[in-house]
Scaffold this motif. Structure first.
Motif, PDB file in Angstrom:
ATOM      1  N   GLU A 132       0.842  -1.200   0.000  1.00 12.64           N
ATOM      2  CA  GLU A 132       0.000   0.000   0.000  1.00 12.64           C
ATOM      3  C   GLU A 132       0.870   1.239   0.000  1.00 12.64           C
ATOM      4  N   VAL A 133       0.524   2.178  -0.898  1.00 17.32           N
ATOM      5  CA  VAL A 133       1.238   3.449  -0.922  1.00 17.32           C
ATOM      6  C   VAL A 133       0.305   4.625  -0.678  1.00 17.32           C
ATOM      7  N   ALA A 134      -1.007   4.411  -0.840  1.00 20.16           N
ATOM      8  CA  ALA A 134      -1.966   5.492  -0.594  1.00 20.16           C
ATOM      9  C   ALA A 134      -3.379   4.920  -0.550  1.00 20.16           C
ATOM     10  N   ARG A 135      -4.284   5.717   0.008  1.00 15.94           N
ATOM     11  CA  ARG A 135      -5.716   5.416  -0.042  1.00 15.94           C
ATOM     12  C   ARG A 135      -6.386   6.625  -0.669  1.00 15.94           C
ATOM     13  N   HIS A 136      -7.435   6.364  -1.441  1.00 20.24           N
ATOM     14  CA  HIS A 136      -8.109   7.469  -2.112  1.00 20.24           C
ATOM     15  C   HIS A 136      -9.549   7.086  -2.407  1.00 20.24           C
ATOM     16  N   GLY A 137     -10.265   8.028  -2.988  1.00 16.56           N
ATOM     17  CA  GLY A 137     -11.677   7.829  -3.268  1.00 16.56           C
ATOM     18  C   GLY A 137     -12.515   8.229  -2.065  1.00 16.56           C
ATOM     19  N   GLU A 138     -13.813   8.324  -2.299  1.00 17.79           N
ATOM     20  CA  GLU A 138     -14.721   8.681  -1.217  1.00 17.79           C
ATOM     21  C   GLU A 138     -14.581   7.681  -0.074  1.00 17.79           C
ATOM     22  N   ASN A 139     -14.350   8.189   1.127  1.00 18.94           N
ATOM     23  CA  ASN A 139     -14.137   7.362   2.319  1.00 18.94           C
ATOM     24  C   ASN A 139     -12.962   6.393   2.168  1.00 18.94           C
ATOM     25  N   ASN A 140     -11.976   6.765   1.349  1.00 12.86           N
ATOM     26  CA  ASN A 140     -10.791   5.937   1.131  1.00 12.86           C
ATOM     27  C   ASN A 140     -11.142   4.502   0.735  1.00 12.86           C
ATOM     28  N   ILE A 141     -12.087   4.356  -0.203  1.00  8.59           N
ATOM     29  CA  ILE A 141     -12.535   3.024  -0.591  1.00  8.59           C
ATOM     30  C   ILE A 141     -11.550   2.290  -1.490  1.00  8.59           C
ATOM     31  N   LYS A 142     -10.555   3.007  -2.014  1.00 15.42           N
ATOM     32  CA  LYS A 142      -9.559   2.377  -2.876  1.00 15.42           C
ATOM     33  C   LYS A 142      -8.177   2.470  -2.247  1.00 15.42           C
ATOM     34  N   ILE A 143      -7.411   1.438  -2.476  1.00 15.88           N
ATOM     35  CA  ILE A 143      -6.031   1.381  -2.004  1.00 15.88           C
ATOM     36  C   ILE A 143      -5.125   1.337  -3.233  1.00 15.88           C
ATOM     37  N   ARG A 144      -4.188   2.258  -3.297  1.00 18.95           N
ATOM     38  CA  ARG A 144      -3.162   2.229  -4.344  1.00 18.95           C
ATOM     39  C   ARG A 144      -2.049   1.323  -3.829  1.00 18.95           C
ATOM     40  N   MET A 145      -1.703   0.329  -4.640  1.00 17.05           N
ATOM     41  CA  MET A 145      -0.619  -0.581  -4.292  1.00 17.05           C
ATOM     42  C   MET A 145       0.425  -0.499  -5.395  1.00 17.05           C
ATOM     43  N   SER A 146       1.685  -0.686  -5.006  1.00 19.81           N
ATOM     44  CA  SER A 146       2.759  -0.532  -5.974  1.00 19.81           C
ATOM     45  C   SER A 146       3.996  -1.284  -5.513  1.00 19.81           C
TER      46      SER A 146
END
Length: 158
Positions: A132-146
């Motif tokens: 995980e490198v970040a969370r985003h979207g309304e209410n952090n519903i998505k996790i950016r992974m890298s």
């Protein structure tokens, strides 16, 4: 071992891709937003990109969708969906390992977004070396992974 292949999506695949999306992601979408067939169908019609999507095959049968974007500094896995009847057989893992190898060969990161409630997919991506490198979207519903190392902010103590 299962023979995995990719073929370009065609206009004839649009209905298949929608049924696959509903089977693979419907429970997650329902849990977050609720499933409205018309809304989801309209969204799919707008998102369907036969020139960029590939159909994943296993032993000659259609089993999933793959959409990869080759960006200047990263390979972005925009979509990978495997039909539930074919999940857990290593198909997704093999495809992602291929993308990891390509990214490494080009000095790039492999990056993707996953729904926060999709713990099974998160576990797979972590197992394959993404984090995980970040969370985003309304209410952090998505996790950016890298594969990019996470940015740690300094701890400020008072």
């Amino acid at each position: 071992m299962t023979a995995i292949g990719l073929r370009p999506a065609t206009a004839a695949d649009e209905a298949y891709c929608f049924r696959l999306h509903k089977a693979a992601m419907g429970a997650y979408i329902t849990a977050i937003w609720g499933w409205d067939e018309r809304v989801q169908s309209d969204f799919h019609t707008r998102a369907f990109a036969r020139d960029r999507w590939q159909i994943i095959t296993a032993d000659g049968a259609d089993v999933g969708i793959l959409h990869v974007e080759h960006r200047p500094t990263e390979i972005y896995l925009a979509r990978i969906e495997i039909h539930p009847d074919h999940q857990g057989r290593g198909i997704g893992s093999r495809l992602i390992r291929t993308l990891l190898h390509q990214a490494h060969q080009h000095g790039q990161n492999l990056t993707l977004d996953v729904l926060a409630i999709n713990h099974r997919a998160q576990a797979l991506y972590q197992h394959l070396g993404l984090h995980e490198v970040a969370r985003h979207g309304e209410n952090n519903i998505k996790i950016r992974m890298s594969t990019r190392p996470p940015q740690h902010s300094p701890i400020h103590r008072s």
